[in-house]
Design an enzyme around this catalytic site. Structure first.
Site, PDB file in Angstrom:
ATOM      1  N   TRP A  17      10.529   1.875  -7.222  1.00  0.00           N
ATOM      2  CA  TRP A  17       9.797   0.628  -7.415  1.00  0.00           C
ATOM      3  C   TRP A  17       8.693   0.868  -8.448  1.00  0.00           C
ATOM      4  O   TRP A  17       8.000   1.882  -8.376  1.00  0.00           O
ATOM      5  CB  TRP A  17       9.192   0.177  -6.086  1.00  0.00           C
ATOM      6  CG  TRP A  17       8.594  -1.193  -6.150  1.00  0.00           C
ATOM      7  CD1 TRP A  17       7.273  -1.489  -6.331  1.00  0.00           C
ATOM      8  CD2 TRP A  17       9.287  -2.435  -6.044  1.00  0.00           C
ATOM      9  NE1 TRP A  17       7.108  -2.856  -6.349  1.00  0.00           N
ATOM     10  CE2 TRP A  17       8.322  -3.462  -6.173  1.00  0.00           C
ATOM     11  CE3 TRP A  17      10.638  -2.778  -5.856  1.00  0.00           C
ATOM     12  CZ2 TRP A  17       8.671  -4.819  -6.121  1.00  0.00           C
ATOM     13  CZ3 TRP A  17      10.969  -4.120  -5.806  1.00  0.00           C
ATOM     14  CH2 TRP A  17       9.990  -5.125  -5.936  1.00  0.00           C
ATOM     15  N   HIS A  47       9.178   5.500   0.260  1.00  0.00           N
ATOM     16  CA  HIS A  47      10.035   4.344  -0.029  1.00  0.00           C
ATOM     17  C   HIS A  47      10.983   4.637  -1.192  1.00  0.00           C
ATOM     18  O   HIS A  47      11.173   3.820  -2.086  1.00  0.00           O
ATOM     19  CB  HIS A  47       9.163   3.105  -0.294  1.00  0.00           C
ATOM     20  CG  HIS A  47       8.335   2.731   0.909  1.00  0.00           C
ATOM     21  ND1 HIS A  47       8.690   1.721   1.778  1.00  0.00           N
ATOM     22  CD2 HIS A  47       7.197   3.272   1.404  1.00  0.00           C
ATOM     23  CE1 HIS A  47       7.778   1.640   2.749  1.00  0.00           C
ATOM     24  NE2 HIS A  47       6.862   2.570   2.547  1.00  0.00           N
ATOM     25  N   HIS A  51      15.747   4.153   2.662  1.00  0.00           N
ATOM     26  CA  HIS A  51      14.559   4.401   3.507  1.00  0.00           C
ATOM     27  C   HIS A  51      14.316   3.200   4.410  1.00  0.00           C
ATOM     28  O   HIS A  51      14.904   2.136   4.221  1.00  0.00           O
ATOM     29  CB  HIS A  51      13.329   4.633   2.622  1.00  0.00           C
ATOM     30  CG  HIS A  51      12.888   3.406   1.883  1.00  0.00           C
ATOM     31  ND1 HIS A  51      13.477   2.985   0.713  1.00  0.00           N
ATOM     32  CD2 HIS A  51      11.949   2.469   2.169  1.00  0.00           C
ATOM     33  CE1 HIS A  51      12.909   1.867   0.305  1.00  0.00           C
ATOM     34  NE2 HIS A  51      11.977   1.514   1.180  1.00  0.00           N
ATOM     35  N   HIS A  57       3.839  -1.252   6.701  1.00  0.00           N
ATOM     36  CA  HIS A  57       3.928  -1.314   5.237  1.00  0.00           C
ATOM     37  C   HIS A  57       3.167  -2.532   4.682  1.00  0.00           C
ATOM     38  O   HIS A  57       2.519  -2.435   3.637  1.00  0.00           O
ATOM     39  CB  HIS A  57       5.404  -1.376   4.840  1.00  0.00           C
ATOM     40  CG  HIS A  57       5.692  -1.203   3.377  1.00  0.00           C
ATOM     41  ND1 HIS A  57       4.941  -0.406   2.538  1.00  0.00           N
ATOM     42  CD2 HIS A  57       6.684  -1.727   2.610  1.00  0.00           C
ATOM     43  CE1 HIS A  57       5.454  -0.451   1.327  1.00  0.00           C
ATOM     44  NE2 HIS A  57       6.491  -1.250   1.324  1.00  0.00           N
ATOM     45  N   GLU A 174      16.059  -0.284   3.453  1.00  0.00           N
ATOM     46  CA  GLU A 174      16.201  -0.634   2.042  1.00  0.00           C
ATOM     47  C   GLU A 174      16.913   0.502   1.310  1.00  0.00           C
ATOM     48  O   GLU A 174      16.904   1.648   1.762  1.00  0.00           O
ATOM     49  CB  GLU A 174      14.823  -0.880   1.412  1.00  0.00           C
ATOM     50  CG  GLU A 174      14.116  -2.096   2.014  1.00  0.00           C
ATOM     51  CD  GLU A 174      12.672  -2.273   1.540  1.00  0.00           C
ATOM     52  OE1 GLU A 174      12.230  -3.418   1.414  1.00  0.00           O
ATOM     53  OE2 GLU A 174      11.988  -1.245   1.302  1.00  0.00           O
TER      54      GLU A 174
HETATM   55 ZN   LIG Z   1      10.266   0.085   1.468  1.00  0.00          ZN
END
Ligand SMILES: [Zn+2]
Length: 210
Positions: A17, A47, A51, A57, A174
């Site tokens: 990300w 993450h 995961h 979070h 995810e």
């Molecule tokens: Zn995540």
């Protein structure tokens, strides 16, 4: 047992990300340099790749990974075929699947074949629109798995979708890869690393016959 591995492998410098720490994997001790063993060093966000997200979070006092009820990630599940979706998953995409309370649902989209094939982060991955997140909460869904790095869309409703689903204590997986999975019923076995206090954790995820 014909296991199907739906885990995305952890690789050095794999897409993450934007803004998250890079995933760095290197051998810090090497037998080919005279050492008595090999030793791999990991430097990564919780993450990365496949995961889980704990409520913590996005919820300041939410549950952490060590509070995960194992029956959220071990038991019957359903892979929904959402490969027709472009953009974001909406309530209209979910309605034909007749969601049942306490289900564990994994969403197969074109992320599995397209987004994961890229060497960089895909900002246009298929995500869950916030009204669909609310729809999942309203139907009492227990666990949701998606096939890219976030439930909510990049530059869209990433914050809202996380707040809605994690705020309702839906446990989120995810970064799955469902490219080789035929949609339908399965048995899910997904075990995140036990990291006390953590807002997420890498995990191994497997399917077996229902
Ligand atoms: Zn995540």
């Amino acid at each position: 047992m014909p296991w199907i591995d739906i885990t995305t492998p952890l690789r050095h410098n794999m897409p993450t990300w934007p803004g998250d720490p890079a995933c760095l994997i290197h051998q810090s001790v090497r037998m080919d340099q005279g050492a008595v063993c090999n030793l791999t060093h990991l430097n990564l966000s919780a993450h990365t790749a496949t995961h889980m997200d704990a409520p913590r979070h996005f919820i300041a006092d939410g549950k952490t990974m060590d509070q995960l009820p194992l029956d959220a990630v071990i038991g019957p599940c359903r892979i929904l075929d959402l490969t027709h979706v472009t953009g974001q998953i909406t309530p209209a995409d979910l309605a034909p699947h007749h969601l049942q309370p306490d289900e564990r649902l994994l969403f197969k989209t074109t992320n599995s074949t397209h987004s994961w094939s890229l060497n960089h982060f895909d900002p246009d991955f298929i995500s869950i629109r916030q009204d669909a997140a609310r729809y999942l909460v309203d139907h009492g869904i227990r666990t949701v798995g998606v096939d890219y790095l976030s439930i909510g869309g990049y530059g869209k409703d990433v914050i809202e979708t996380h707040q809605i689903m994690l705020g309702a204590e839906i446990w989120v997986i995810e970064g799955l890869n469902l490219a080789h999975v035929t949609p339908g019923p399965y048995h899910l076995t997904c075990l995140p690393l036990l990291i006390p206090g953590a807002d997420g954790a890498p995990c191994r995820a497997l399917l077996s016959p229902p």
